[in-house]
Design a protein around this motif. Structure first.
Motif: not given
Length: 381
Positions: A80-90, A92-101
């Motif tokens: 709790p209190g931490q964040a992470k840069y991550t990716l939402l993939l389809n 086929a492994g392609g990127v639907l969006d890049d996110l911060i969680v």
């Protein structure tokens, strides 16, 4: 058609902002000068309205497991209190969006999506979470987002009246101590004159800074308080144009330019963002493990000479004039004083030091393949 207005729209108009259509929103592209706003963020501080971004809550006992399955990173490992840069993939492994969680509680996560993809992200997360004990709520309309970025960003926040911590802090810190000690990619709950806020030490400029989530009703008062507090530190409002050149210098990808649904993360230099070590399946895992074709293009940095900048979609050619790639983002770097670009090129021309040519309106201009990022801020001790 642009029919969405930020809760700060009237504030921007009164400040003389020039607006542009961005993902269906009317957002400030500049207030005075792109260069002046860029320089202020590099040398002092700038304030940005990011209220067009999407904010999606994932909550429930199975929220962490749902996100582990839904995105490329190991979200369950966050405290709790931490964040992470991550990716939402389809698939086929392609990127639907890049996110911060952001993990804002044991069973509560805030997912921040790009404006153009917020609806897609919310829909995908709902579909992917339906097998878990988790609920997904799109709260984008109920959240405004203000960023203060630059080497004096912390001073601006410490000088702003009205900030407090909700119920005090476990170790007795006051808000000034808590903000000062907040580490990069960490978040802290508090309030501004009684309205709930989330302080996050994150940003998209390559500088130190904070992003502050607040209710739309309190956004105008918060913006005004930050601008007033920032006057001694040369804080200026900054628009999308400066934000774009700042993130380009910092080598940060922009969805729709460096990232898209046909591009695998490793091609964009983001292989590290995919955690193949986490247990269980996640969407896109099989395609990521297979990897791209050997001839698939890869993202590189390009450095030019003179003052003519490469722009998105300009062709990149080899010494014979054959097309070997395309520019995804480019500008004359305000900080460095020479043209910079990011481009996808054939692997045979991706090595550092390779000379390629960018076709700028029919004329070939030499560019040197160079490491990303182009600019790194000086870390203070």
């Amino acid at each position: 058609m642009s029919d969405r207005l930020s809760p700060l729209h009237e504030v921007h108009a009164a400040a003389g902002a020039v607006f542009t259509d961005f993902a269906g929103w009317q957002m400030p592209v500049r207030y005075s000068s792109d260069l002046a706003e860029h320089k202020a963020v590099r040398e002092a501080a700038g304030i940005f309205d990011l209220s067009h971004m999407g904010e999606i809550l994932v909550v429930g006992p199975g929220a962490a497991a749902a996100l582990d399955y839904a995105v490329s990173g190991r979200i369950s490992a966050l405290q709790p209190g931490q964040a992470k840069y991550t990716l939402l993939l389809n698939d086929a492994g392609g990127v639907l969006d890049d996110l911060i969680v952001y993990r804002t509680g044991e069973d509560r996560f805030l997912v921040v999506a790009n404006a153009a993809n917020a609806g897609t992200v919310a829909g995908e997360l709902r579909g992917r979470a339906d097998r878990f004990d988790a609920q997904v709520h799109d709260e984008s309309d109920d959240v405004a987002l203000i960023a203060v970025q630059g080497p004096r960003a912390l001073e601006v926040l410490l000088n702003t009246e009205g900030f407090a911590l909700d119920g005090g802090h476990p170790d007795g810190e006051d808000v000034a101590d808590a903000l000062s000690s907040l580490r990069y990619y960490r978040a802290l709950a508090g309030n501004f004159n009684g309205s709930a806020v989330l302080f996050a030490r994150t940003g998209y400029t390559g500088e130190d800074g904070f992003e502050i989530f607040v209710s739309p009703d309190a956004a105008r008062a918060l913006w005004g308080a930050l601008v007033e507090a920032g006057a001694p530190f040369h804080l200026v409002p900054a628009g999308l144009a400066a934000r774009d050149t700042l993130r380009l210098e910092a080598g940060m990808p922009l969805y729709g330019h460096e990232l898209d649904a046909e591009t695998l993360p490793v091609q964009a230099g983001l292989g590290r963002v995919v955690d193949l070590g986490k247990p269980g399946d996640f969407v896109g895992r099989a395609a990521i493990e297979k990897g791209p074709a050997p001839e698939a293009s890869v993202l590189v940095g390009l450095r030019g000479e003179g003052k003519r900048a490469a722009r998105a979609d300009y062709p990149v050619r080899d010494e014979s004039g054959a097309t070997i790639g395309r520019v995804t983002s480019g500008a004359l770097s305000p900080t460095l004083g020479f043209p910079i670009a990011m481009a996808y090129v054939a692997p045979s021309h991706a090595a550092e030091g390779t000379v390629v040519a960018v076709d700028i309106r029919g004329t070939a201009h030499p560019y040197l393949v160079t490491p990303l990022p182009f600019y790194k801020r000086k870390k203070t001790s």
